[in-house]
Motif scaffolding. Sequence first.
Motif, PDB file in Angstrom:
ATOM      1  N   ALA A   1      15.735  74.848  21.622  1.00 22.01           N
ATOM      2  CA  ALA A   1      15.897  74.768  23.079  1.00 22.01           C
ATOM      3  C   ALA A   1      15.894  73.315  23.541  1.00 22.01           C
ATOM      4  N   ARG A   2      15.043  72.495  22.954  1.00 17.82           N
ATOM      5  CA  ARG A   2      14.983  71.089  23.353  1.00 17.82           C
ATOM      6  C   ARG A   2      16.304  70.378  23.089  1.00 17.82           C
ATOM      7  N   LEU A   3      16.968  70.751  22.008  1.00 12.65           N
ATOM      8  CA  LEU A   3      18.226  70.104  21.651  1.00 12.65           C
ATOM      9  C   LEU A   3      19.419  70.661  22.421  1.00 12.65           C
ATOM     10  N   PHE A   4      19.463  71.995  22.602  1.00 17.75           N
ATOM     11  CA  PHE A   4      20.684  72.622  23.097  1.00 17.75           C
ATOM     12  C   PHE A   4      20.577  73.182  24.516  1.00 17.75           C
ATOM     13  N   ASN A   5      19.377  73.432  25.002  1.00 20.80           N
ATOM     14  CA  ASN A   5      19.220  73.958  26.364  1.00 20.80           C
ATOM     15  C   ASN A   5      17.881  73.513  26.944  1.00 20.80           C
ATOM     16  N   PRO A   6      17.671  72.193  27.035  1.00 19.68           N
ATOM     17  CA  PRO A   6      16.337  71.685  27.397  1.00 19.68           C
ATOM     18  C   PRO A   6      15.867  72.078  28.794  1.00 19.68           C
ATOM     19  N   TYR A   7      16.800  72.304  29.713  1.00 20.67           N
ATOM     20  CA  TYR A   7      16.409  72.606  31.088  1.00 20.67           C
ATOM     21  C   TYR A   7      16.669  74.071  31.459  1.00 20.67           C
ATOM     22  N   GLY A   8      16.931  74.921  30.462  1.00 21.09           N
ATOM     23  CA  GLY A   8      17.283  76.305  30.740  1.00 21.09           C
ATOM     24  C   GLY A   8      16.234  77.047  31.536  1.00 21.09           C
ATOM     25  N   ASN A   9      14.983  77.007  31.105  1.00 19.02           N
ATOM     26  CA  ASN A   9      13.912  77.715  31.818  1.00 19.02           C
ATOM     27  C   ASN A   9      13.648  77.092  33.183  1.00 19.02           C
ATOM     28  N   TYR A  10      13.714  75.784  33.256  1.00 19.71           N
ATOM     29  CA  TYR A  10      13.538  75.088  34.544  1.00 19.71           C
ATOM     30  C   TYR A  10      14.607  75.530  35.535  1.00 19.71           C
ATOM     31  N   GLN A  11      15.864  75.527  35.097  1.00 19.50           N
ATOM     32  CA  GLN A  11      16.968  75.848  35.995  1.00 19.50           C
ATOM     33  C   GLN A  11      16.985  77.310  36.401  1.00 19.50           C
ATOM     34  N   SER A  12      16.392  78.180  35.614  1.00 18.81           N
ATOM     35  CA  SER A  12      16.339  79.588  35.977  1.00 18.81           C
ATOM     36  C   SER A  12      15.486  79.815  37.213  1.00 18.81           C
ATOM     37  N   VAL A  13      14.590  78.885  37.503  1.00 19.73           N
ATOM     38  CA  VAL A  13      13.716  78.985  38.677  1.00 19.73           C
ATOM     39  C   VAL A  13      14.154  78.053  39.798  1.00 19.73           C
ATOM     40  N   PHE A  14      14.491  76.806  39.463  1.00 25.89           N
ATOM     41  CA  PHE A  14      14.746  75.795  40.485  1.00 25.89           C
ATOM     42  C   PHE A  14      16.225  75.482  40.695  1.00 25.89           C
ATOM     43  N   GLY A  15      17.102  76.206  40.013  1.00 22.94           N
ATOM     44  CA  GLY A  15      18.526  76.020  40.222  1.00 22.94           C
ATOM     45  C   GLY A  15      19.119  75.012  39.254  1.00 22.94           C
ATOM     46  N   GLN A  16      20.442  74.946  39.265  1.00 24.56           N
ATOM     47  CA  GLN A  16      21.165  74.118  38.310  1.00 24.56           C
ATOM     48  C   GLN A  16      20.991  72.619  38.566  1.00 24.56           C
ATOM     49  N   ALA A  17      20.797  72.240  39.812  1.00 24.72           N
ATOM     50  CA  ALA A  17      20.723  70.810  40.153  1.00 24.72           C
ATOM     51  C   ALA A  17      19.419  70.198  39.657  1.00 24.72           C
ATOM     52  N   LEU A  18      19.538  69.229  38.760  1.00 26.32           N
ATOM     53  CA  LEU A  18      18.354  68.508  38.280  1.00 26.32           C
ATOM     54  C   LEU A  18      18.039  67.315  39.170  1.00 26.32           C
ATOM     55  N   GLU A  19      18.973  66.964  40.059  1.00 29.26           N
ATOM     56  CA  GLU A  19      18.784  65.854  40.986  1.00 29.26           C
ATOM     57  C   GLU A  19      19.156  66.331  42.400  1.00 29.26           C
ATOM     58  N   PRO A  20      18.366  67.236  42.956  1.00 29.34           N
ATOM     59  CA  PRO A  20      18.699  67.827  44.254  1.00 29.34           C
ATOM     60  C   PRO A  20      18.489  66.841  45.393  1.00 29.34           C
ATOM     61  N   GLU A  21      19.078  67.158  46.529  1.00 28.68           N
ATOM     62  CA  GLU A  21      18.889  66.371  47.746  1.00 28.68           C
ATOM     63  C   GLU A  21      18.546  67.290  48.903  1.00 28.68           C
ATOM     64  N   PHE A  22      17.855  66.732  49.865  1.00 32.53           N
ATOM     65  CA  PHE A  22      17.546  67.422  51.112  1.00 32.53           C
ATOM     66  C   PHE A  22      17.826  66.450  52.241  1.00 32.53           C
ATOM     67  N   GLU A  23      18.535  66.910  53.257  1.00 33.79           N
ATOM     68  CA  GLU A  23      18.880  66.008  54.348  1.00 33.79           C
ATOM     69  C   GLU A  23      18.909  66.755  55.666  1.00 33.79           C
ATOM     70  N   ASN A  24      18.342  66.122  56.692  1.00 35.06           N
ATOM     71  CA  ASN A  24      18.530  66.542  58.075  1.00 35.06           C
ATOM     72  C   ASN A  24      18.634  65.285  58.931  1.00 35.06           C
ATOM     73  N   SER A  25      18.570  65.426  60.231  1.00 38.15           N
ATOM     74  CA  SER A  25      18.802  64.279  61.112  1.00 38.15           C
ATOM     75  C   SER A  25      17.748  63.187  60.970  1.00 38.15           C
ATOM     76  N   GLN A  26      16.551  63.538  60.477  1.00 43.36           N
ATOM     77  CA  GLN A  26      15.470  62.560  60.379  1.00 43.36           C
ATOM     78  C   GLN A  26      15.036  62.270  58.950  1.00 43.36           C
TER      79      GLN A  26
END
Length: 270
Positions: free
Chosen positions: A80-105
């Motif tokens: 898993a570390r070699l071929f799918n290191p973020y598989g379990n992480y992405q199953s919960v937090f989504g595919q984006a490993l570098e997400p963004e959040f933005e609003n007016s402030q």
Amino acid sequence: MIRLLQISDPHFGTEKPKVLEAAIELARTQSPDLIILSGDITQRARRSQFARAHRFTRQLQKPVLAVPGNHDIPLFNLYARLFNPYGNYQSVFGQALEPEFENSQLLVIGVNTTRPSLHKNGKVSTEQISRVAMRLSEAKPEQFRVVVEHHPVRAIEASDTVNLLIGREQAIPTWVDAGMDIILGGHIHLPYVLPLYGRRGIAGRKAWTVQAGTAVSKRVRGKVPNSINLIHYRPVKGKPQCVVEQWDYAGESQAFLSVKSTALTLSREH
């Protein structure tokens, strides 16, 4: 007013039930606009541990932005570390490993500093540095500009210098000059706030690094208690205001209590 709740290094699989309950109560009473998980969400990146993290985030009932830590990549499962290191992480937090959040402030930019080829150290690439700098330079004057990653960029203990982010010497001055206000990190289970500077040093623009302790894990550092950061931002015209509150868990009251407040000077020159 913008409120951010920084929860770092919960290490699900080693969490303390009463501290976990207190963290949920803190989120309920403080009602932040966004909850930030700055890495090491699990202890060994197992499905069961991510499932526990998922239950926790659902109980918070607020938007969550997460970035992975080195513990969120499998250690003993080499395939898993070699071929799918973020598989379990992405199953919960989504595919984006570098997400963004933005609003007016608010503009929050996630950066993945983990590398499956490294055991515990973190690294930032020139491509990541450029991408983040570009996004920061696009921010509106009234936006609070936050970068989130896992590894520290400054240390207060000499023993922690080995844990500092690889590539920070290029990244931090670039991001400060591009408009970054604060960078949130964890990894070393030690809360503190320190200034950061652009290429002109103290004569130029200043930003801040805000480190968090371990939020709910029994893997505390010496006598440093579990802690969570609550960050307040008010976009006052010309003079934006920011305060970082450190909340430590108190066993006597079985609750997180505010123990330290640090006012940060923010600049809008970049």
